[in-house]
Design a protein around this motif. Structure first.
Motif, mmCIF file in Angstrom:
data_model
loop_
_atom_site.group_PDB
_atom_site.id
_atom_site.type_symbol
_atom_site.label_atom_id
_atom_site.label_comp_id
_atom_site.label_asym_id
_atom_site.label_seq_id
_atom_site.Cartn_x
_atom_site.Cartn_y
_atom_site.Cartn_z
ATOM 1 N N ALA A 78 44.343 28.151 44.320
ATOM 2 C CA ALA A 78 45.060 28.004 45.783
ATOM 3 C C ALA A 78 46.386 27.970 45.544
ATOM 4 O O ALA A 78 47.193 28.162 46.554
ATOM 5 N N SER A 79 46.754 27.814 44.351
ATOM 6 C CA SER A 79 48.357 27.547 44.103
ATOM 7 C C SER A 79 48.733 28.865 43.562
ATOM 8 O O SER A 79 48.212 29.872 43.324
ATOM 9 N N ASP A 80 50.197 29.184 43.220
ATOM 10 C CA ASP A 80 50.574 30.201 42.491
ATOM 11 C C ASP A 80 50.848 30.178 41.150
ATOM 12 O O ASP A 80 51.743 30.869 40.502
ATOM 13 N N ALA A 81 50.101 29.184 40.439
ATOM 14 C CA ALA A 81 50.034 28.903 39.064
ATOM 15 C C ALA A 81 49.950 29.923 38.331
ATOM 16 O O ALA A 81 50.649 30.392 37.367
ATOM 17 N N ALA A 82 48.925 30.971 38.763
ATOM 18 C CA ALA A 82 48.513 32.122 37.907
ATOM 19 C C ALA A 82 49.951 33.017 37.999
ATOM 20 O O ALA A 82 50.004 33.650 37.008
ATOM 21 N N LEU A 83 50.173 33.218 39.013
ATOM 22 C CA LEU A 83 51.650 34.373 39.068
ATOM 23 C C LEU A 83 52.652 33.641 38.055
ATOM 24 O O LEU A 83 53.392 34.312 37.281
ATOM 25 N N GLN A 84 52.693 32.380 38.204
ATOM 26 C CA GLN A 84 53.995 31.916 37.530
ATOM 27 C C GLN A 84 53.559 31.957 35.864
ATOM 28 O O GLN A 84 54.457 32.428 35.235
ATOM 29 N N LEU A 85 52.423 31.801 35.519
ATOM 30 C CA LEU A 85 52.093 31.567 34.190
ATOM 31 C C LEU A 85 51.944 33.116 33.858
ATOM 32 O O LEU A 85 52.565 33.499 32.516
ATOM 33 N N GLY A 143 34.646 44.784 40.856
ATOM 34 C CA GLY A 143 35.795 43.894 40.612
ATOM 35 C C GLY A 143 36.154 43.443 39.371
ATOM 36 O O GLY A 143 37.187 42.850 38.912
ATOM 37 N N LEU A 144 34.899 42.869 38.553
ATOM 38 C CA LEU A 144 35.041 42.242 37.391
ATOM 39 C C LEU A 144 35.016 43.369 36.113
ATOM 40 O O LEU A 144 34.465 44.489 36.356
ATOM 41 N N THR A 145 35.448 43.043 35.144
ATOM 42 C CA THR A 145 35.615 44.095 33.896
ATOM 43 C C THR A 145 34.851 43.375 32.752
ATOM 44 O O THR A 145 34.702 44.304 31.751
ATOM 45 N N GLU A 146 34.325 42.011 32.819
ATOM 46 C CA GLU A 146 33.737 41.505 31.531
ATOM 47 C C GLU A 146 33.070 40.240 31.706
ATOM 48 O O GLU A 146 33.049 39.648 32.679
ATOM 49 N N THR A 203 39.165 38.261 41.908
ATOM 50 C CA THR A 203 39.634 39.660 42.447
ATOM 51 C C THR A 203 40.856 39.499 43.457
ATOM 52 O O THR A 203 41.769 40.188 43.333
ATOM 53 N N ARG A 204 40.855 38.276 44.187
ATOM 54 C CA ARG A 204 41.955 37.859 45.063
ATOM 55 C C ARG A 204 43.195 37.866 44.021
ATOM 56 O O ARG A 204 44.175 38.132 44.234
ATOM 57 N N ILE A 205 42.902 36.906 42.977
ATOM 58 C CA ILE A 205 44.083 36.357 42.295
ATOM 59 C C ILE A 205 44.488 37.651 41.618
ATOM 60 O O ILE A 205 45.892 38.010 41.453
ATOM 61 N N ALA A 206 43.551 38.660 41.223
ATOM 62 C CA ALA A 206 43.915 39.805 40.503
ATOM 63 C C ALA A 206 44.983 40.875 41.355
ATOM 64 O O ALA A 206 45.945 41.395 41.006
ATOM 65 N N THR A 207 44.496 40.815 42.730
ATOM 66 C CA THR A 207 45.185 41.858 43.619
ATOM 67 C C THR A 207 46.530 41.166 43.742
ATOM 68 O O THR A 207 47.300 41.819 43.944
ATOM 69 N N SER A 208 46.768 40.006 43.918
ATOM 70 C CA SER A 208 47.967 39.184 44.265
ATOM 71 C C SER A 208 48.859 39.534 42.929
ATOM 72 O O SER A 208 50.076 39.715 43.159
ATOM 73 N N LEU A 209 48.374 39.400 41.453
ATOM 74 C CA LEU A 209 49.282 39.490 40.500
ATOM 75 C C LEU A 209 49.556 41.190 40.580
ATOM 76 O O LEU A 209 50.795 41.496 40.279
ATOM 77 N N ARG A 210 48.759 42.224 40.958
ATOM 78 C CA ARG A 210 48.916 43.509 40.945
ATOM 79 C C ARG A 210 50.240 43.972 41.801
ATOM 80 O O ARG A 210 51.040 44.591 41.671
ATOM 81 N N THR A 243 31.540 33.600 44.833
ATOM 82 C CA THR A 243 32.730 32.979 45.303
ATOM 83 C C THR A 243 33.694 33.079 44.003
ATOM 84 O O THR A 243 34.891 33.328 44.283
ATOM 85 N N GLU A 244 33.107 33.041 42.904
ATOM 86 C CA GLU A 244 33.912 33.267 41.635
ATOM 87 C C GLU A 244 34.536 34.442 41.573
ATOM 88 O O GLU A 244 35.733 34.716 41.404
ATOM 89 N N LYS A 245 33.691 35.623 42.001
ATOM 90 C CA LYS A 245 34.054 36.977 41.873
ATOM 91 C C LYS A 245 35.433 37.198 42.885
ATOM 92 O O LYS A 245 36.056 37.891 42.510
ATOM 93 N N GLU A 246 35.127 36.679 44.131
ATOM 94 C CA GLU A 246 36.049 36.758 45.377
ATOM 95 C C GLU A 246 37.540 35.957 44.703
ATOM 96 O O GLU A 246 38.352 36.718 44.872
ATOM 97 N N THR A 247 37.348 35.073 44.239
ATOM 98 C CA THR A 247 38.241 34.261 43.740
ATOM 99 C C THR A 247 39.355 35.074 42.648
ATOM 100 O O THR A 247 40.525 35.230 42.942
#
Lengths: 372, 372
Positions: free
Chosen positions: A146-153, A228-231, A196-203, A190-194
């Protein structure tokens, strides 16, 4: 002859092992995703090679010491899925991977972690791939989705001259607390949605996300799909155990690992065996739960149609098997299905592998004792 | 420097270890009884030698493979306190003990056990000492003290040309389920009465009872006296742990063993460490109980006055430390007091020993992996 073995001993049914490995490989193949199965379950180079032969791109490990064993064994791609924060460990694993040409991926969920890996990478003059761990509900490691930590990192990684952002990964270990198979499917969804949502935001922020990786046997086995998953990085599936049976993931016949123990004493309630918590472990459920009532299910090796008997208690070197008034005899061998295969292997130095024709081979637990 | 160690690592405080060893030796000496402490707790030749130096007559082991390690190390007297029913194991341990001149005592609680040992002794042309195990309440191994099984077995042993009856022994492991220290004293008292009653009855039947042996840290520490007994075999006391604290046997300052772990991730509730169930074990109580609420107690190595934090859950390679809103920083070392020291050592290959002046030495866990 199994009934003559010195006990306790960990027995692997080669046919079932091969079937389980094939089933995961088929899930990956049919969904067009890569596989880096987690070796924490078997810690065995031989089994890792079977997984690679079945199509796995590489393996996942939890510890630096485990990584060194599998790098040395020539496994070509390794994800070290534990956040390293000790520069010495990072330097060691980078240096060995570089020497052997191993594709290495590390993970991080904090700026401390990114910076430690960055410093070690700079010191060795290499470029290191990092995936960001995302907390999808286990509340263990991982950035808050829910944070922007993924983007920052991800930015911090991308801006470092010696780091390459390799994508995101998660472990939905809370699936082990699910009450029903449907609940596990929901965790997977839920994991998949979470992710893919983060991946979309990063892209959207111009950050490429080459790998989106999940790993957990129940969710991989029961998920409705992997779009939406690769591995995937399941671990326990090679052996399965009573935990997976309790979750509705598999039937007992799909458990490849058992412990052969000898009845050393019999009283009015219990057959006492030579396999205690130092062989079976005290695990009654994942992550500290006590989901399972006992410590395993015992059957009589030479009278397998006799009723199964619960292992109701464990001392360090004794198992208490409730015989329900039909005691096996002293000296008789029991076959015990354990609660948790991973922790049983962790206590063993060798696995005894039986093939259909009764040939036995001994496989070393190569990463035995690799705790650091 | 402990704060710089690569983790996880099992740390032993040499001063506390020495004090605990001295305290047990003093109990034995002041009561005029012999001591054969159980090495299952430390599996270390170095510590066994400290116990011998403090006055122990020998040691007790649980497994044949353990016996072989300590025979090879030159320990002069060994009790193998697990009922052996596999003639190959008996033959192996007899042969090694004979070769090294070790005083070996085996145990039995069934005619099968006596006959297996008798056959192996006859085949090797030696005389083997057997003690009869008595069930004093744990309901694990041992003859029923209300029956005449001890007498029958003692006669069977005495009549065998290659066997020598060496007395009786018991383990009051049910003391670990006691609610109060007084209850532990009662367990010890009842055990003593049971064994002396059986010894008296054997002697009335012209069977000498050279050894009457008990072993269990809580009962040895808290017993009101040892009149009528000849030997104690405590094991856990060298290290102690949170279980002994919960029982009221010792204070936290008497715990010699801790695990140093590193905080690898922090979220709003937990500091996540690199020590999981593959380091701390999942033991929450003895013999399958869940007496203790969590999996250990963590303190901050460089801020020991900060409040202790409970390890509330374990994954295989992660510990969940509830930080109560005062999170330690990522990379910081925690010192974790474990629930059960014996199972922690069982997962380790080395012990890091710290002396008062901060000198560190590495001691091998010599009997690591000795499961058979």
């Amino acid at each position: 002859m199994i009934a003559d073995l010195e006990t306790p001993v960990v027995l692997i049914d080669h046919d079932v092992l091969k079937r389980n490995i094939g089933r995961a490989a088929e899930i990956a193949r049919s969904n067009g995703i890569a596989m880096r199965p987690h070796i924490k379950t078997h810690k065995s180079v031989e089994i890792a090679r079977m997984q690679i032969a079945a199509g796995a791109a590489g393996v996942t490990v939890a510890k630096t010491a485990e990584a060194l064993v599998f790098i040395e064994a020539g496994i070509v791609a390794i994800t070290l899925a534990h956040p390293l924060v000790d520069e010495r460990k990072v330097a060691r694993v980078i240096s060995e991977a570089t020497r052997r040409g191993t594709n290495l991926r590390l993970i991080a969920d904090s700026t401390v972690g990114v910076d430690v890996i960055g410093a070690a990478a700079a010191a060795t003059g290499t470029t290191v791939e990092i995936q960001i761990k995302v907390d999808v509900g286990l509340h263990r490691c991982g950035v808050d989705p829910a944070s922007d930590a993924a983007l920052q990192l991800a930015r911090r990684i991308s801006q470092h001259p010696n780091l390459a952002f390799a994508g995101i990964l998660s472990h939905a270990g809370h699936a082990y607390s699910a009450a029903t198979a449907d609940e596990i499917r929901l965790v997977a969804q839920t994991e998949k949605e979470t992710l893919t949502r983060i991946a979309t935001s990063l892209r959207h922020n111009d950050i490429g996300v080459p790998v989106i990786s999940v790993g957990c046997t129940p969710t991989v086995w029961l998920a409705d799909g992997f779009t939406g998953l690769t591995e995937i990085r399941p671990g326990n599936y090679v052996f399965m155990d009573l935990m997976q049976v309790a979750l509705g993931v598999v039937e007992r016949t799909e458990i490849a690992l058992s412990v052969i123990a000898t009845v050393v004493s019999v009283n009015d309630r219990y057959a006492i065996t030579d396999a205690g918590s130092k062989v079976l472990s005290s695990d009654r459920g994942p992550h500290g739960s006590t989901r399972l009532a006992g410590y395993g299910a015992a059957s009589r090796l030479l009278a397998p149609d006799e009723p199964e008997m619960p292992v109701v208690s464990l001392s360090e070197e004794h198992g208490f098997v409730a015989h329900g008034g039909r005691p096996p005899r002293i000296g008789e061998r029991l076959r015990i299905l354990p609660n948790h295969a991973c922790t049983v292997v962790n206590l063993a130095r060798t696995l005894l592998v039986i093939k259909g024709d009764d040939t036995l081979s001994k496989w070393p637990v190569d990463a035995h004792g690799c705790v650091t």
